[in-house]
Design an enzyme around this catalytic site. Structure first.
Site, PDB file in Angstrom:
ATOM      1  N   ASP A  38       0.778  -1.250   0.000  1.00  0.00           N
ATOM      2  CA  ASP A  38       0.000   0.000   0.000  1.00  0.00           C
ATOM      3  C   ASP A  38       0.809   1.299   0.000  1.00  0.00           C
ATOM      4  O   ASP A  38       1.785   1.422   0.751  1.00  0.00           O
ATOM      5  CB  ASP A  38      -0.860   0.109   1.259  1.00  0.00           C
ATOM      6  CG  ASP A  38      -1.630  -1.133   1.579  1.00  0.00           C
ATOM      7  OD1 ASP A  38      -1.638  -2.059   0.774  1.00  0.00           O
ATOM      8  OD2 ASP A  38      -2.224  -1.166   2.661  1.00  0.00           O
ATOM      9  N   GLN A  54       4.131   0.499   2.327  1.00  0.00           N
ATOM     10  CA  GLN A  54       4.292  -0.731   3.093  1.00  0.00           C
ATOM     11  C   GLN A  54       5.481  -1.469   2.497  1.00  0.00           C
ATOM     12  O   GLN A  54       5.526  -1.724   1.285  1.00  0.00           O
ATOM     13  CB  GLN A  54       3.011  -1.570   3.002  1.00  0.00           C
ATOM     14  CG  GLN A  54       1.863  -0.985   3.799  1.00  0.00           C
ATOM     15  CD  GLN A  54       2.075  -1.169   5.298  1.00  0.00           C
ATOM     16  OE1 GLN A  54       1.804  -2.229   5.834  1.00  0.00           O
ATOM     17  NE2 GLN A  54       2.545  -0.137   5.973  1.00  0.00           N
ATOM     18  N   TRP A  62       5.866 -10.343   1.306  1.00  0.00           N
ATOM     19  CA  TRP A  62       5.333  -9.605   2.456  1.00  0.00           C
ATOM     20  C   TRP A  62       5.993 -10.131   3.739  1.00  0.00           C
ATOM     21  O   TRP A  62       6.180 -11.331   3.898  1.00  0.00           O
ATOM     22  CB  TRP A  62       3.813  -9.795   2.504  1.00  0.00           C
ATOM     23  CG  TRP A  62       3.116  -8.865   3.446  1.00  0.00           C
ATOM     24  CD1 TRP A  62       2.658  -7.622   3.159  1.00  0.00           C
ATOM     25  CD2 TRP A  62       2.808  -9.106   4.817  1.00  0.00           C
ATOM     26  NE1 TRP A  62       2.087  -7.062   4.275  1.00  0.00           N
ATOM     27  CE2 TRP A  62       2.160  -7.948   5.306  1.00  0.00           C
ATOM     28  CE3 TRP A  62       3.012 -10.177   5.690  1.00  0.00           C
ATOM     29  CZ2 TRP A  62       1.713  -7.837   6.623  1.00  0.00           C
ATOM     30  CZ3 TRP A  62       2.569 -10.060   6.997  1.00  0.00           C
ATOM     31  CH2 TRP A  62       1.929  -8.901   7.455  1.00  0.00           C
TER      32      TRP A  62
HETATM   33  C1  FRU Z   1      -3.995  -3.586   2.679  1.00  0.00           C
HETATM   34  C2  FRU Z   1      -3.382  -4.028   3.984  1.00  0.00           C
HETATM   35  C3  FRU Z   1      -3.716  -3.013   5.070  1.00  0.00           C
HETATM   36  C4  FRU Z   1      -2.609  -3.221   6.052  1.00  0.00           C
HETATM   37  C5  FRU Z   1      -1.444  -3.491   5.144  1.00  0.00           C
HETATM   38  C6  FRU Z   1      -0.430  -4.450   5.708  1.00  0.00           C
HETATM   39  O1  FRU Z   1      -3.348  -4.018   1.550  1.00  0.00           O
HETATM   40  O2  FRU Z   1      -3.823  -5.310   4.316  1.00  0.00           O
HETATM   41  O3  FRU Z   1      -4.991  -3.190   5.641  1.00  0.00           O
HETATM   42  O4  FRU Z   1      -2.415  -2.082   6.828  1.00  0.00           O
HETATM   43  O5  FRU Z   1      -1.968  -4.029   3.948  1.00  0.00           O
HETATM   44  O6  FRU Z   1       0.700  -4.508   4.912  1.00  0.00           O
END
Ligand code: FRU
Length: 496
Positions: A38, A54, A62
């Site tokens: 994000d 992110q 991730w």
């Molecule tokens: C959306 C999300 C958000 C969270 C983030 C974690 O893509 O799931 O809700 O804050 O990604 O990386």
């Protein structure tokens, strides 16, 4: 600065040097190293756009979330700054999730984000508790507020889940006080958006549940943004686990734009219309900024949660943002256009008018992998309406990505089946668009690894990533039945 943040900064700097020659998007922001999702903290601060994201620097999947950071003066040429946040305190040790930014009166910048902590449940399972936190800084270095978290389970309305409480979007009200909206859900996972207020950005108070899903759009609602635009009130939100409805909401974890009115006396949002924000394959979690000239500009994560973890862990980077898009509301619809700054990168204009297409044709000078192409499509006079028209780009002997239009159904399709992916991911998406008698306009923006199609001046937008080798730069036009096109193509010169 914590050792964890220092390590992340050191790592990204070293690793960036090792991977600097790898192919990347040219003018779409991608991660400095590792993984990006994000957009966060999109802001205009101290004369520049700041975009955080992110970020998991240590590999291309991730992982424990940091905030990456980049700045730009035109939203297209980005310069990386050191990572802004790392999961390094007892209230965010398992992740600094999404959030946003505002400027303070004393010139500093305030970030509001979700701190995540894993907690073992009585049945032995693990769940993530999510709370809202503050960090304040100078545009490069940020200090976490000692009073964190500033919003936690005690601030939730009846039944609010403390495991799904995230993604605060903060703004300043005209009187200088602070507001934020955040995603939350009920115990049965039904999404809702909560509104909070604060005098100073540090002490917060729950105001009300601004809007409840009531089972309409997916489950948990992530990444809200809430603003006034063209006399209407707009909520952008990204619901998880959506069911498709007709031609809307095909992306699983998708995006919704709700347009309505706002009664500021009672803080009541009156909904009128809803639509997907993007009708392609790769788009999620958008966030907006107001530019100094008043434009409301949106940027989204140009990936899809269902296909984003299929690459090999050895890949050095993964994840890119969409093109920044200027937003407006017209006749109850969200209209999106590429930021006008893109036009400064246009070069090598090639244009044709009134070209009849009735089979596959190639036009002299029509090629390229970083292009801005405007296409006006219409039927040939006195002929039966054509059945299908297509443009194929990123094309060579084995690859192409296609946008096709069937005027009888008014359906536009993006197809990336032959776009370099070696996985059986979703390759096609169809969208019902507006056309009368086979007339339609498209603006196709191609970067090294993506296509974004703006239909009828931004009434519908379809975004998709592609993986085709950069040497595939052909462009073909095809029609089944006779169609006529005007086409203007520019190369986008990133060095410009
Ligand atoms: C959306 C999300 C958000 C969270 C983030 C974690 O893509 O799931 O809700 O804050 O990604 O990386």
């Amino acid at each position: 600065m914590s050792q964890i943040l220092r390590d992340a900064r050191k790592y990204e700097e070293t690793r960036e040097r090792q991977i600097k020659d790898e192919p990347r998007p040219a003018f779409h922001l991608s991660t400095r190293v590792g993984w990006l999702n994000d957009p966060n903290g999109f802001a205009y601060y101290n004369g520049e756009y700041h975009l955080f994201y992110q970020y998991h620097p240590y590999n291309s999947h991730w992982g424990p979330m940091h905030w990456g950071h980049a700045v730009s003066s035109d939203l297209l040429h980005w310069k990386y700054l050191p990572a802004a946040l790392a999961p390094d305190t007892d209230y965010d040790r398992d992740g600094c999730f999404s959030g946003s930014a505002v400027s303070l009166d004393d010139g500093r910048q305030m970030l509001m984000y979700t701190g995540v902590v894993k907690e073992t449940q009585p049945d032995g399972s693990t769940r993530e508790v999510q709370r809202q936190c503050i960090a304040i800084g100078d545009g490069t270095d940020y200090v976490k507020y000692p009073g964190n978290p500033v919003l936690d389970e005690n601030d939730l309305p009846e039944g609010g889940s403390r495991f799904d409480f995230r993604d605060p979007k903060i703004w300043r009200a005209p009187d200088g006080t602070f507001r934020c909206v955040a995603g939350n859900c009920t115990p049965d996972k039904d999404g809702r958006i909560l509104l909070f207020s604060s005098e100073d950005g540090l002490k917060w108070k729950f105001e009300k549940t601004l809007i409840s899903n009531n089972g309409r759009f997916g489950r948990m609602w992530e990444c809200p943004d809430f603003f006034e635009l063209d006399g209407k009130q707009v909520l952008l939100v990204s619901p998880q686990d959506m069911l498709p409805q007709g031609f809307e909401y095909h992306n699983g974890n998708g995006t919704v734009c709700i347009i309505g009115n706002y009664d500021s006396e009672t803080d009541t949002f009156i909904e009128e219309k809803n639509q997907a924000i993007d009708y392609g394959i790769d788009f999620y979690a958008p966030q907006t900024v107001v530019a100094p000239d008043g434009r409301r500009i949106m940027i989204g994560w140009m990936q899809n949660w269902d296909t984003c973890n299929l690459h090999s862990p050895e890949r050095s980077w993964f994840g890119q943002m969409s093109l920044p898009r200027e937003l407006s509301v017209k006749n109850g619809r969200l209209i999106q256009k590429p930021v006008r700054e893109l036009e400064q990168m246009r070069t090598n204009k090639v244009s044709y008018e009134n070209v009849e297409v009735s089979d596959v044709i190639r036009l002299d000078g029509m090629k390229g992998r970083r292009i801005d192409m405007e296409l006006t499509l219409r039927p040939a006079e006195g002929e039966e309406l054509y059945r299908k028209f297509a443009v194929r780009f990123a094309q060579n002997d084995t690859c192409h990505t296609a946008v096709s239009f069937r005027p009888h159904e008014s359906i536009l399709k993006v197809d990336r089946k032959f776009s370099g992916s070696r996985r059986a991911i979703i390759h096609q998406r169809r969208s019902l668009v507006n056309s009368v008698n086979g007339r339609i306009t498209m603006r196709i923006i191609l970067d090294n690894f993506s296509v974004e199609i703006f239909v009828n001046n931004g009434e519908h937008v379809l975004s998709a990533t592609l993986y085709t080798d950069l040497s595939a730069d052909g462009i073909l036009f095809y029609s089944d039945g006779k169609a006529v096109i005007d086409v203007v193509k520019y190369d986008l010169d990133f060095e410009a």
